[in-house]
Design a protein around this motif. Structure first.
Motif, mmCIF file in Angstrom:
data_model
loop_
_atom_site.group_PDB
_atom_site.id
_atom_site.type_symbol
_atom_site.label_atom_id
_atom_site.label_comp_id
_atom_site.label_asym_id
_atom_site.label_seq_id
_atom_site.Cartn_x
_atom_site.Cartn_y
_atom_site.Cartn_z
ATOM 1 N N LEU A 1 0.834 -1.198 0.000
ATOM 2 C CA LEU A 1 0.000 0.000 0.000
ATOM 3 C C LEU A 1 0.875 1.257 0.000
ATOM 4 O O LEU A 1 0.585 2.234 -0.693
ATOM 5 N N TYR B 1 -5.943 -1.646 -3.060
ATOM 6 C CA TYR B 1 -6.557 -2.257 -1.874
ATOM 7 C C TYR B 1 -6.815 -3.734 -2.126
ATOM 8 O O TYR B 1 -6.680 -4.574 -1.246
ATOM 9 N N LEU C 1 -8.899 -2.004 6.015
ATOM 10 C CA LEU C 1 -8.950 -2.103 4.558
ATOM 11 C C LEU C 1 -10.360 -1.807 4.044
ATOM 12 O O LEU C 1 -10.543 -1.088 3.060
ATOM 13 N N VAL D 1 -11.586 1.021 1.457
ATOM 14 C CA VAL D 1 -12.305 0.772 0.214
ATOM 15 C C VAL D 1 -13.535 1.667 0.133
ATOM 16 O O VAL D 1 -13.793 2.325 -0.885
ATOM 17 N N MET E 1 -4.756 6.540 1.413
ATOM 18 C CA MET E 1 -4.120 5.228 1.485
ATOM 19 C C MET E 1 -3.112 5.178 2.628
ATOM 20 O O MET E 1 -3.013 4.181 3.346
#
Lengths: 559, 801
Positions: free
Chosen positions: A17, A45, A86, A90, A113
């Motif tokens: 990431l 992701y 995560l 998203v 991120m």
């Protein structure tokens, strides 16, 4: 100790990431296509999720695979919270695909991120430096994101407020950490725990270091309480949420909260010695947060301000679970092995309830902000609850989704929020029941009662939103309104749908989580009976038990 | 047989579902077809079931005392592994288990498995009820297609009727008390829905509510009975299951385990009776049935005459072994029946609403059935069920006839507003006449055979009891009527051998005092037969004879009803005319009685005694003919004489006294006029006025009791239904309403006020904390630091102190 390649594999989600974020930052200077970078971020992701899924092999051997030493704890709790982080990333990226500023989309997505990476690092950090760095990795991009959200005075004011107060909170946290280092001479959490426990066994030493320990805890709580917006460190929240956009408010309501709760569990509940003042502090903060959050929310008309107070109140609920865990911890060292077993179970159950509640809260709260984005993409969007009147007629699906989230936040069965509150109150009473008559029992009974009263008060403002949407005719407000504007794109809709599915899914099939937790409970029992005498064992047990709901999280994230 | 039973209950349910789902849109004017086809199919299956049961009965070689029954279990509904239970006891046959003073509740309790299976049964009683029910329902549904034509709720009507038929078939084929109760309520709901079918009419809505509420009283008793049966017998099944003997199962009937008598048995039976009284509109819960006539007439015929209201009789018949164990309860059943039939018949004498006359007649006839059930001999019980059977046909016929009249008279049902319809409506007239003859009990119509059988059975019971009494006292019976008494003694011997000897009566009545009660009831039954004949033919003559009169609602050319309505009338008329002869055959070939006696409920513990009594038949026939003649005289005869009799019965002479006109007239008298003038001249006008006022006051005081008496004249009592509605209103409804109003105000102001005050509290707290949110970042930082300081200070002080 794991080998280097294993370590790389375990941390591959975060590493990948960070690399992807760097690519976004660099690439953004060459072409700032918002939509393209959004899909790229989503793909990133996806890669991280795949890596996370593969990394499960490294510890899936069960409790034995727990690796307490080193800067990272590899355990079920960390694993499930990373999934949650995560999923949050998203959902927020899906929203950002339409909401991020066009010119600075790559910066926004890259910053987002990094926040997710920060949360993921904090969730498995096992060392003070790592904890602090992780938290800063959450905070610093957040300042930028808040400012990028919108270009006006209110946003600038909100960003500045958050910036100053966040730095102050970090200072408190660092101060507390330095005391902790001074007390124990180590930054590794297991070593801190061992050292504090050893000191706790010696009465003279215990008495001498108790005041310092108390001050340390309070300082740490200032820093972490700021992250999760617990009273009395909550003051920034209403102002900042109101000044932020729906997207950044959604980020503030979730990412720091996941990180803060994770650190509270690892640092305070697990690493501190079994002392009474810990659960007393947690309980005080819980009651203050719930009450202040709920009674103030009753007065709000601005939707984001209302959600800010709501997030304060929900932090209070989560602190109930931590108070249970801390109280069980203080009971642990004392009596027979049977009582020990019971206390260990209780501790695990308290933490599991908190984590379950956190998951439920994250999805419902993100859902509300996503639905608000869906209704009004432009600049500020709609502000007030009264603007929503008659929404059930003009946009029934959006109104239905908001109603689901509100019902869940209010804790109405059969939605997820109900099971969350139910498990918290049950654990609170479970602590009280075996010790009938003691101060502790009374305190936890009071805590449960206050919690329930607060749930009733909270229903007052959550249901008001639903009442406005469903039972009030549209008022004559200025055009354009939420009724006339087209709904946001399908990406935003997908974000709302994802949260709805999660809330409904956890609500309708809590037995999935229950099965999982009972499996973990068996593991806990085996572990505790074999290692009942080792204080360090408790750390491991509760973290296994903490994985009450990774299934659900995985599901949501893999969508 | 299982498939037949499932079809019988399943077809109407299917019809109900189909009509409910497709009725409003798809079926429209054809909404009656699913109902007619479903119920007719159910009827065919019922006839087949009767044939099968009859066949199996004649071939089954089992002990006759247990009868024949077959059960099928469809699925398990509820299963509670550890239900609390008083330890059930094994009860020896005929043993006096509980002395009157003994308390069953002190026995040590235990846990017991409580299962409810959806079990259907086929035995003679069920088969008979199913056949009667589905046959009448088929005809009524066909009739309804004509009667309801063009109604806004056409499909709704057929959906409800199909649902009712399903519930009723389940009620009579359930093999479990709880299931019986469930469908007991289900038919009540259907009845409620259909009474209030025209819910825009306030009377209809009120009538539906009244029926439902009055039935609640009865159902409460029924529910208590179920609880008591559960704690006493440990099961609610009729039939035996693998490890538990059913309440009415073979094990008990064959005498291995008897039935509970004494106080508990009595209580069970009385509570069951309360339930039956509600459903079957018996005194004192009879008030709902006349009002239920607000529903569409086919509903009155099917539900409130032929089938649902007989559910109470069916239930008592089904539980006959329980009642036999509690003879005092039997006596009460009879007494209730006797009171009801007399009361209802008296009220029916003066009603002008044709459907209400029929409604009171239904209540009265149900009273006959209760009387029969309470006698407790095979002959009486089969006679009661037989009356239920024949009554279904002729009462449905009469109601449908009334509906036909109503249909053609533009929904006017007041008999004073029409008359002489016999030429306008020939088929209705003809079939109605057959119905009236059957209801009045004229030879050889159906009602004659069943009513006579009941009266004769009561007569026999008197003799049986007299014999028991004499034997107890060791007296030689007097030889005035040696033949009958010999028969009575024989019957008494059988009876004593089977049940009676060891059952301790609750009231402690001697057989001879019981005999006196039954003797009275016998007289009441005969007298009621007279009244029945009178009011039946009163209605008949008022409607169909005399000069032709029609209300303006009927339009200029009133006509006979359409064929879909007259054919069912003819079908029912055939039943009403011939079923008595066919199934009873004058006592020489009692097909019906033989068939029904094969049912387990009737096979046990009865005194076998059965004979056709020419003398009883003769007496009732004479009485009936007298009644018809009286009606003919009153309504077809010389008007002035009739008026004189009517005046006598209405205490009309009292009304002339009540009129204070005479005061005014007296004042016109010239002496008084002169006195008044004189008083005026002497300025004593006030004295005159005072005197006049005194006189009027005295007259009023004197008249007040007369007015009361006037309102209590025989005519008024009958026409105002013995003031039952008024009394219930004053004693039950008004206090409850007062209480409700009181509760409302307490809730509205006291409770709500407290709650609102509590609700305002969080707002107040919120306002305080909101005030801290001043928006200055310096203050927020200060607050954080202060918060930390306060927490540390409190912890340190706490540790120090």
């Amino acid at each position: 100790m794991p080998t280097d390649s294993q370590t790389l594999l375990l941390l591959f989600p975060e590493i990948s990431l960070v690399c992807m974020a760097a690519v976004i930052f660099v690439g953004g200077t060459f072409g700032n296509n918002r939509r393209g970078w959004s899909f790229y971020a989503l793909a990133a992701y996806g890669v991280a999720a795949f890596a996370l899924w593969r990394s499960a092999d490294a510890w899936s051997g069960g409790a034995a695979a727990y690796m307490p030493s080193g800067p990272f704890a590899v355990d079920i709790m960390g694993y499930s919270l990373r999934w949650l982080a995560l999923a949050t990333g998203v959902v927020l990226t899906l929203l950002a695909a339409r909401q991020a500023p066009k010119q600075l989309a790559s910066e926004f997505l890259g910053g987002l991120m990094l926040v997710v990476v920060g949360v993921m690092l904090v969730c498995s950090a096992n060392e003070l430096t790592m904890v602090f760095l992780g938290l800063e990795l959450v905070s610093v991009p957040t300042y930028m994101l808040l400012f990028l959200g919108r270009n006006d005075r209110a946003t600038a004011e909100a960003t500045i407020k958050y910036f100053f107060l966040s730095i102050l909170a970090s200072a408190f946290l660092l101060y507390g950490m330095s005391f902790l280092y001074g007390l124990t001479g180590s930054t590794s959490l297991p070593e801190i725990r061992a050292s504090l426990a050893a000191a706790h066994e010696i009465p003279a030493l215990n008495v001498a270091q108790q005041p310092l320990l108390q001050a340390t805890l309070v300082l740490l709580l200032v820093g972490l309480g700021f992250k999760i917006a617990a009273a009395p460190f909550h003051f920034y929240a209403p102002d900042v949420y109101q000044g932020a956009t729906n997207l950044t408010a959604g980020l503030l309501a979730t990412a720091p909260k996941i990180a803060g709760i994770a650190v509270l569990i690892r640092l305070v509940v697990a690493a501190f010695p079994p002392d009474d003042f810990i659960w007393q502090l947690f309980m005080t903060l819980a009651i203050l947060s719930m009450t202040i959050g709920n009674v103030c929310a009753l007065w709000q008309n601005n939707i984001r301000r209302l959600m800010a107070y709501s997030s304060i109140a929900h932090s209070g609920y989560m602190l109930i679970g931590l108070a249970v865990a801390a109280a069980a911890n203080s009971l642990l060292a004392e009596e027979t092995s049977v009582a020990n077993l019971q206390a260990a179970n209780l501790q695990a159950a308290g933490i599991a309830a908190t984590l379950f509640y956190l998951t439920v809260y994250v999805f419902a709260s993100l859902g509300v902000f996503a639905a608000c984005s869906l209704l009004a993409e432009k600049e500020r969007g709609f502000e007030n609850i009264s603007d929503l009147s008659g929404l059930a007629k003009s946009k029934p699906w959006a109104a239905g989704a908001i109603a689901v989230f509100m019902f869940s936040l209010a804790g109405i069965p059969p939605l997820a929020g109900f099971w969350g509150k139910l498990s918290l109150m049950t654990e609170s009473l479970n602590v009280a029941l075996p010790f009938n008559g003691s101060t502790l029992a009374t305190a936890f009974c009071v805590l449960a009662v206050v919690g329930m009263l607060n749930a009733a008060i909270a229903a007052g403002y959550y249901l008001r939103v639903i009442a406005v949407m469903f039972f009030q005719p549209p008022t004559g407000h200025a055009e354009p309104s939420v009724h006339t504007e087209p709904v946001g794109g399908w990406l935003t809709g997908a974000a709302v749908g994802l949260c709805t599915v999660a809330v409904l899914g956890i609500g309708l099939a809590p037995q999935m989580a229950a099965e999982q937790s009972s499996r973990s409970e068996d593991g806990v029992r085996v572990f505790v009976t074999t290692h009942a005498t080792q204080p360090a064992a408790n750390l491991a047990t509760l973290e296994i038990r903490g994985a009450a709901e990774p299934e659900v999280t995985q599901q949501a994230a893999s969508k | 047989m299982p498939s037949l039973l499932i079809l019988i209950v399943g077809l109407p349910l299917l019809a109900a579902v189909v009509t409910a789902v497709f009725g409003s849109k798809l079926l429209g004017r054809h909404a009656h077809w699913p109902a007619i086809l479903g119920i007719a199919g159910s009827c065919l299956c019922s006839l087949a079931l009767i044939a099968q049961v009859s066949d199996k009965q004649s071939h089954s070689a089992g002990p006759s005392q247990a009868g024949y029954a077959e059960t099928i279990t469809l699925w398990n509904w509820a299963d509670i592994g550890h239900a609390y239970d008083q330890a059930p006891k094994a009860i020896a046959p005929g043993a006096d288990v509980l002395a009157p003073g003994a308390d069953v509740l002190v026995t040590p309790g235990g846990m017991r498995r409580f299962t409810i299976d959806i079990t259907l049964r086929a035995d003679a009683l069920t088969a008979m009820m199913l056949g009667m029910l589905t046959f009448v329902a088929t005809l009524v549904t066909i009739y309804g297609a004509g009667y309801m034509h063009g109604d806004r709720g056409y499909w709704r009507f057929f959906a409800y009727v199909s649902l009712f038929v399903f519930s009723m078939t389940m009620l009579v084929s359930a093999s479990n008390f709880l299931l019986l109760y469930v469908f007991w309520e289900a038919v009540g709901v259907c009845s409620y829905l259909l009474i209030g079918f025209w819910y825009e009419k306030p009377e209809a809505a009120a009538a539906g509510k009244k029926a439902f509420l009055v039935n609640r009283v009865g159902d409460f008793g029924f529910a208590l009975a179920l609880f008591l049966i559960w704690v006493t017998y440990g099961t609610l099944n009729f039939h035996d299951t693998a490890n538990v003997a059913g309440v009415l199962g073979q094990t008990r009937l064959l005498g291995e385990l008897g039935f509970v008598g004494g106080g508990v048995g009595f209580a069970i039976c009385i509570l069951l009776l309360v339930g039956a009284c509600g459903k079957s509109a018996q005194f004192p819960l009879h008030v709902w049935l006349p009002d239920a006539m607000e529903g569409p007439t086919p509903v009155s015929a099917l539900i409130h005459a032929a089938t649902m209201v007989t559910a109470g009789v069916y239930m008592i018949a089904r539980c006959m072994p329980l009642f036999l164990a509690a003879p005092d309860a039997l006596l009460i059943v009879s007494v209730i029946g006797g009171i009801t039939m007399l009361l209802a018949a008296l009220i029916a004498l003066t009603q002008y609403d044709l459907k209400r006359v029929l409604a009171y007649s239904t209540i009265s006839q149900l009273g006959y059935m209760f009387l029969a059930m309470g006698v407790g001999t095979t002959a009486a019980a089969t006679a009661g069920v037989f009356h239920l059977f024949t009554h279904a046909f002729f009462k449905a016929l009469l109601f449908l006839g009334a509906g036909s009249v109503m249909h053609s008279m533009g929904h006017v049902i007041d008999m004073r507003r029409f008359g002489g319809l016999r030429r306008v409506m020939p088929i209705t007239h003809f079939t109605f006449a057959i119905g009236c003859l059957a209801l009045a009990g004229v030879f050889p119509f159906a009602g004659f055979w069943s009513k006579d059988a009941i009266v004769a059975a009561v007569h026999d019971k008197v003799h049986i009891l007299e014999h028991q009494g004499m034997e107890r006292h060791g007296n030689a019976h007097d030889a005035a009527d040696p033949e009958q008494h010999a028969a009575g003694r024989a019957a008494a011997d059988v009876a004593s051998a089977v049940v009676t000897p060891s059952v301790t009566p609750v009231f402690g009545l001697t057989p001879s005092s019981r005999a006196r009660v039954y003797q009275t009831l016998y007289g009441v039954a005969i007298f009621t037969a007279l009244l029945t004949a009178f009011y039946t033919f009163r209605a008949f003559f008022m409607t169909f004879y005399g000069p032709l009169r029609t209300p303006h609602e009927a339009g200029p050319h009133p006509h006979e009803s359409p064929r879909s309505m007259t054919w069912p009338l003819l079908g029912l008329a055939f039943g009403a005319a011939t079923f008595g002869v066919l199934f009873e055959g004058g006592g020489w070939s009692p097909l019906f009685a033989k068939f029904v006696q094969g049912s387990p409920s009737f096979a046990y513990g009865f005194a076998e005694y059965k004979e056709f009594h020419p003398d009883v038949a003769m007496a009732s026939t004479v009485v009936v003919l007298m009644g018809i003649a009286l009606a003919a005289y009153m309504y077809l005869g010389h008007q002035r004489e009739v008026d004189w009799i009517a005046g006598l019965l209405q205490f009309r002479w009292l009304s002339s006294l009540q009129n204070l006109e005479w005061v005014n007239r007296a004042e016109q008298h010239r002496w008084l006029v002169a006195t008044k003038k004189l008083a005026g001249q002497l300025a004593l006008g006030w004295l005159y006025g005072l005197a006049r006022g005194l006189v009027v006051l005295l007259a009023t005081v004197a008249i007040a009791p007369l007015m009361l008496v006037h309102n209590l004249s025989p005519y008024q009592l009958s026409s105002r239904k013995f003031f039952f509605d008024e009394i219930y209103n004053a004693v039950i409804v008004a206090p409850l309403r007062l209480l409700a109003t009181l509760s409302y105000w307490v809730d509205r102001y006291l409770v709500d006020g407290l709650v609102d005050t509590c609700g305002r509290f969080p707002f107040g707290v919120g306002r305080f904390f909101r005030g801290l949110q001043i928006g200055l970042v310096q203050f927020y930082a200060l607050a954080m630091a202060l918060g930390a300081l306060v927490l540390i200070a409190v912890l340190w002080l706490g540790a120090a102190g």
